[in-house]
Design an enzyme around this catalytic site. Structure first.
Site, PDB file in Angstrom:
ATOM      1  N   HIS A 166       0.730  -1.307  -0.047  1.00  0.00           N
ATOM      2  CA  HIS A 166       0.035   0.057  -0.076  1.00  0.00           C
ATOM      3  C   HIS A 166       0.854   1.121   0.160  1.00  0.00           C
ATOM      4  O   HIS A 166       1.596   1.403   0.837  1.00  0.00           O
ATOM      5  CB  HIS A 166      -0.875  -0.216   1.148  1.00  0.00           C
ATOM      6  N   HIS A 191       4.364   8.131  -6.359  1.00  0.00           N
ATOM      7  CA  HIS A 191       4.893   9.249  -7.193  1.00  0.00           C
ATOM      8  C   HIS A 191       3.994   9.775  -8.084  1.00  0.00           C
ATOM      9  O   HIS A 191       3.835  11.051  -8.289  1.00  0.00           O
ATOM     10  CB  HIS A 191       6.271   9.000  -7.911  1.00  0.00           C
TER      11      HIS A 191
END
Length: 507
Positions: free
Chosen positions: A406, A435
């Site tokens: 996660h 990201h």
């Protein structure tokens, strides 16, 4: 948040003459361990080969009279043979009728927000300043969190947060939920050619937004699902609720034959943005972003041919009986009455304890016998001989080919990479998802799986470990096995950007 120890090795140089023996020693240990693992894993086969050879040799040396005597003996014991055969058939029938039905993951889709909802770092900070709700200390705190978070400049926040001032209304929250859920479901139905009327089970999970009628009712209304659909709406269960939803759908597919189940995992940001100055409640603003996923499960045997994965195990761990664990992710009001989600400083330690409990249950189900023996041996030495032996950490890389951790934050990924002794390539999908899309809560593990597929790394027989943490405090795992070489579905979340990844995340 994370990466605080990375600078400790900067500027330290190790002489090559000293480094080479260490390297050779590590290589030797690696091959010794691989040899041990291979030997234990194939021990039964290696023992059976000489036994089978002896049987074949003995059978080849039997003369015709011995064979005739054996046949006569079987004829005289016909009743025994028939009775044994009947028991064998009966036992096989009972086993087939009572065994758990396999659950197949036919396909899934991840929501991709429009470009207009992107929130680059500079725009995020500019809007935070223009709202006038944050003092200079809070703005500086958010800036530092964003710089260390591992989030890029292409994550998304909802439409209401782009307005000046923000407009976190009920109407805007409903609009966000509809756009995410319907966007993911439209792609799922288009890619699978499954009609909404064929859906027998619907499970929706969203932790912080629970309107009336429910989110599951909104989907039933939108797609005109049949009147006897078994629908469930899970709320307040945190980022690990996606695995809980899968587990619930799996249980329902054991009861209801020949049907489909749809799981929708999302989170709603619009009404849960924090406009105060309490530091522990500002962190979610910096990490959580818009996202959602829709998953199609089936218990139909014919769907095995086109399914991507088979569900192997689901292991759930709940630490809510402990007060510190219960309150480490807690929705509350600050001193001036503004609502937000507070993250405790003990969060990583509690997550580590929950992970340990979870893998203690999962390990015996997935680890090869070689790893289980090593773990058991260290336990025996420690208990019986009172030796101060360092606990053996099983090598989960021998059990799984891919890891979907996660993307809750950089610290979470760093901690699991360290504790599970993973390599950078094993956490690449998690880091790149964080990201590109940020923390999309319970749906993040599906963006990570989509990344692995988009990279062309998923091969037939590969095992995937999805692991998520959530408020309560919970740690949940789902294990999937690829049924074929899996290619990404149409209109996937990484379709137009996978060639740019992986990127180097700035410390």
């Amino acid at each position: 948040m994370a990466g605080g120890g990375e600078g400790a090795t900067v500027g330290v140089r190790i002489h090559p003459a000293r480094r080479l023996p260490d390297f050779l020693q590590s290589v030797n240990l690696k091959y010794v361990k691989l040899g041990y693992h291979y030997l234990i894993s194939h021990l039964i086969t290696l023992c059976l080969v000489p036994i089978m050879a002896i049987i074949i040799i003995e059978a080849s040396q039997m003369n015709p009279d011995d064979v005739r005597q054996l046949w006569l003996h079987l004829q005289y014991n016909l009743v025994t043979v028939i009775t044994c055969s009947a028991f064998l058939v009966f036992g096989s029938t009972v086993y087939i009728m009572t065994r758990p039905r396999p659950v197949y993951l036919v396909d899934y889709s991840c929501y991709r927000p429009p470009e207009s909802l992107k929130a680059p770092y500079e725009r995020f900070m500019k809007h935070s300043r223009l709202t006038g709700d944050f003092d200079e200390s809070s703005l500086e705190f958010q800036r530092k969190i964003l710089e260390r978070s591992g989030l890029g400049d292409e994550t998304y926040v909802p439409e209401a947060m782009h307005s000046i001032p923000p407009n976190p209304s009920m109407q805007a929250a409903r609009a966000e939920a509809e756009e995410v859920m319907y966007g993911a479901l439209d792609k799922l139905f288009a890619n699978t050619s499954v009609k909404p009327k064929e859906i027998g089970v619907l499970v929706v999970n969203c932790s912080l937004f629970n309107p009336t009628p429910s989110l599951s009712a909104m989907i039933v209304n939108k797609y005109k699902l049949r009147g006897n659909v078994k629908s469930f709406n899970l709320g307040g269960m945190g980022c690990s609720a996606g695995v809980i939803a899968i587990d619930l759908a799996k249980d329902m597919l054991q009861v209801h034959r020949n049907t489909y189940a749809v799981v929708v995992s999302t989170e709603n940001i619009t009404q849960n943005w924090y406009f105060g100055n309490k530091k522990s409640m500002l962190i979610p603003n910096c990490l959580f972003r818009v996202g959602g996923a829709a998953v199609l499960l089936s218990n139909k045997s014919k769907d095995r041919r086109r399914a991507k994965y088979k569900l192997v195990h689901v292991v759930r761990t709940h630490k809510g009986a402990d007060d510190k664990a219960f309150r480490c992710v807690y929705q509350e009001q600050d001193d001036v009455g503004k609502t937000g989600v507070s993250l405790s400083k003990d969060l990583m330690a509690i997550a580590g304890g929950a992970l340990k409990t979870n893998i203690t249950t999962l390990g015996p189900l997935v680890l090869p016998i070689s790893e289980q023996l090593l773990f058991f041996a260290t336990l025996v030495i420690k208990k019986l001989f009172k030796k101060n032996v360092k606990p053996y950490i099983p090598d989960f890389k021998l059990a799984f080919d891919h890891f979907c951790i996660h993307a809750g934050g950089r610290a979470v990924i760093d901690e699991l990479e360290k504790n599970l002794q993973l390599l950078p390539e094993h956490v690449e999908a998690s880091r790149m998802t964080l990201h590109r899309f940020g923390n999309t809560s319970s749906s993040s593990i599906w963006y990570e799986l989509a990344y692995i597929e988009a990279k062309g790394r998923m091969r037939s027989g590969n095992r995937v470990w999805q692991i998520a943490f959530g408020s309560g405090f919970k740690c949940n795992s789902a294990v999937w096995q690829a049924l074929r070489n899996v290619r990404p579905s149409r209109n996937g979340p990484w379709e137009d950007c996978i060639d740019r990844y992986p990127v180097e995340v700035v410390s």
